[in-house]
Motif scaffolding. Structure first.
Motif, PDB file in Angstrom:
ATOM      1  N   ASP A  34       0.854  -1.185   0.000  1.00 35.03           N
ATOM      2  CA  ASP A  34       0.000   0.000   0.000  1.00 35.03           C
ATOM      3  C   ASP A  34       0.894   1.241   0.000  1.00 35.03           C
ATOM      4  O   ASP A  34       2.117   1.147  -0.172  1.00 35.03           O
ATOM      5  CB  ASP A  34      -0.976  -0.014   1.178  1.00 35.03           C
ATOM      6  N   ASP A  35       0.296   2.403   0.204  1.00 32.14           N
ATOM      7  CA  ASP A  35       1.065   3.643   0.150  1.00 32.14           C
ATOM      8  C   ASP A  35       2.165   3.683   1.208  1.00 32.14           C
ATOM      9  O   ASP A  35       3.235   4.257   0.986  1.00 32.14           O
ATOM     10  CB  ASP A  35       0.139   4.851   0.323  1.00 32.14           C
ATOM     11  N   ARG A  36       1.909   3.068   2.380  1.00 35.71           N
ATOM     12  CA  ARG A  36       2.943   3.047   3.419  1.00 35.71           C
ATOM     13  C   ARG A  36       4.167   2.273   2.948  1.00 35.71           C
ATOM     14  O   ARG A  36       5.302   2.766   3.028  1.00 35.71           O
ATOM     15  CB  ARG A  36       2.405   2.386   4.693  1.00 35.71           C
ATOM     16  N   SER A  37       3.950   1.055   2.464  1.00 37.48           N
ATOM     17  CA  SER A  37       5.096   0.233   2.082  1.00 37.48           C
ATOM     18  C   SER A  37       5.779   0.781   0.832  1.00 37.48           C
ATOM     19  O   SER A  37       6.997   0.653   0.681  1.00 37.48           O
ATOM     20  CB  SER A  37       4.684  -1.233   1.887  1.00 37.48           C
ATOM     21  N   ARG A  38       5.014   1.427  -0.048  1.00 35.77           N
ATOM     22  CA  ARG A  38       5.647   2.060  -1.216  1.00 35.77           C
ATOM     23  C   ARG A  38       6.580   3.178  -0.769  1.00 35.77           C
ATOM     24  O   ARG A  38       7.660   3.364  -1.346  1.00 35.77           O
ATOM     25  CB  ARG A  38       4.576   2.597  -2.168  1.00 35.77           C
ATOM     26  N   ALA A  39       6.183   3.913   0.261  1.00 30.18           N
ATOM     27  CA  ALA A  39       7.035   4.988   0.784  1.00 30.18           C
ATOM     28  C   ALA A  39       8.303   4.405   1.403  1.00 30.18           C
ATOM     29  O   ALA A  39       9.396   4.974   1.252  1.00 30.18           O
ATOM     30  CB  ALA A  39       6.273   5.816   1.807  1.00 30.18           C
ATOM     31  N   TRP A  40       8.187   3.256   2.104  1.00 32.02           N
ATOM     32  CA  TRP A  40       9.381   2.624   2.678  1.00 32.02           C
ATOM     33  C   TRP A  40      10.351   2.211   1.573  1.00 32.02           C
ATOM     34  O   TRP A  40      11.562   2.432   1.677  1.00 32.02           O
ATOM     35  CB  TRP A  40       8.991   1.389   3.493  1.00 32.02           C
ATOM     36  N   GLU A  42      10.523   3.395  -1.495  1.00 28.36           N
ATOM     37  CA  GLU A  42      11.057   4.576  -2.188  1.00 28.36           C
ATOM     38  C   GLU A  42      12.179   5.215  -1.372  1.00 28.36           C
ATOM     39  O   GLU A  42      13.222   5.610  -1.917  1.00 28.36           O
ATOM     40  CB  GLU A  42       9.937   5.577  -2.427  1.00 28.36           C
ATOM     41  N   GLU A  43      11.982   5.311  -0.061  1.00 23.84           N
ATOM     42  CA  GLU A  43      12.991   5.925   0.799  1.00 23.84           C
ATOM     43  C   GLU A  43      14.266   5.077   0.806  1.00 23.84           C
ATOM     44  O   GLU A  43      15.385   5.610   0.711  1.00 23.84           O
ATOM     45  CB  GLU A  43      12.440   6.064   2.220  1.00 23.84           C
ATOM     46  N   GLU A  86       7.414  -3.996  -5.398  1.00 27.20           N
ATOM     47  CA  GLU A  86       6.418  -4.234  -4.354  1.00 27.20           C
ATOM     48  C   GLU A  86       6.093  -5.727  -4.304  1.00 27.20           C
ATOM     49  O   GLU A  86       5.889  -6.358  -5.342  1.00 27.20           O
ATOM     50  CB  GLU A  86       5.138  -3.462  -4.652  1.00 27.20           C
ATOM     51  N   ASP A  92       7.937  -6.043   1.875  1.00 28.83           N
ATOM     52  CA  ASP A  92       8.381  -4.685   1.571  1.00 28.83           C
ATOM     53  C   ASP A  92       9.106  -4.073   2.767  1.00 28.83           C
ATOM     54  O   ASP A  92      10.102  -3.352   2.602  1.00 28.83           O
ATOM     55  CB  ASP A  92       7.196  -3.800   1.191  1.00 28.83           C
TER      56      ASP A  92
END
Length: 214
Positions: A34-40, A42-43, A86, A92
């Protein structure tokens, strides 16, 4: 379960600087990315790859006869796949920590694990999934009572114990070689625990550090 995890003395003879932080998480509610794991992801992907932390793993592979250009240590393979793909929330989480700290992390579904995790040098006759093939004599493997769970230290995991969206109880193996310090290994474990708690606030997490001599 965590106290039964074993690392054979032959592993420390091969690499006296080896350390593994063993972590278990019980009561996970995994799910799709989800958006949380995508942010992890990406960071983590934005961090510069620190080659000095990957090179010791290549040296360790050569020490037991593997060719790291053909069968790469897991963190080496991950850093070549940036941006990170992902998979699911839990995978993730540990992939992002793996890349950020440049250390291999294995994730296992404890429901499909039989007995305790054991890091050893293979005899060459251990049961393994057909797709992975039988390990070579002297190869470093993780295994359980049913057979090989990961070949060539952390190169490739069997399908049987992979973490899926249905996983509720998991085992994580955070592996370090110098120049990665024990402090950074512990920090990576704390970061992984924090991400897992964000996924499932009421999980129970246990950790154990295994190093040479204890």
């Amino acid at each position: 379960m965590i106290e039964d995890v074993r690392v054979d003395p032959e592993i420390f003879e091969l690499r006296p600087d080896f350390a593994v932080l063993v972590m278990t998480a019980y009561g996970l509610r995994n799910g799709p990315a989800d958006d949380r794991s995508r942010a992890w992801l990406e960071e983590a992907s934005s961090h510069a790859v620190r080659q000095e932390k990957i090179d010791p793993w290549r040296e360790a592979y050569r020490a037991f006869g593997a060719k790291p250009q053909r069968t790469r240590p897991s963190v080496d393979a991950l850093t070549r796949r940036l941006p990170l793909p992902e998979i699911n929330l839990v995978v993730d989480a540990y992939n992002s920590v793996s890349v950020k700290h440049v250390l291999p992390i294995g994730g296992e579904d404890l429901r499909h694990y039989q007995g305790a995790a054991h890091l050893m040098r293979a005899a060459g006759d251990e049961p393994s999934e057909e797709a992975l093939g039988t390990p070579d004599a002297g190869e470093v493997i993780w295994r359980d009572d049913a057979g090989v769970t990961c070949r060539r230290w952390n190169w490739r995991q069997v399908v049987r114990t992979r973490i899926t969206e249905e996983t509720t109880d998991a085992l994580f193996l955070l592996e370090g070689l110098e120049p990665l310090s024990l402090e950074e290994l512990k920090e990576a474990g704390e970061e992984l625990a924090d991400l897992l708690i964000r996924i499932t606030p009421d999980i129970r997490v246990e950790t154990r550090l295994i190093v040479s001599g204890r």
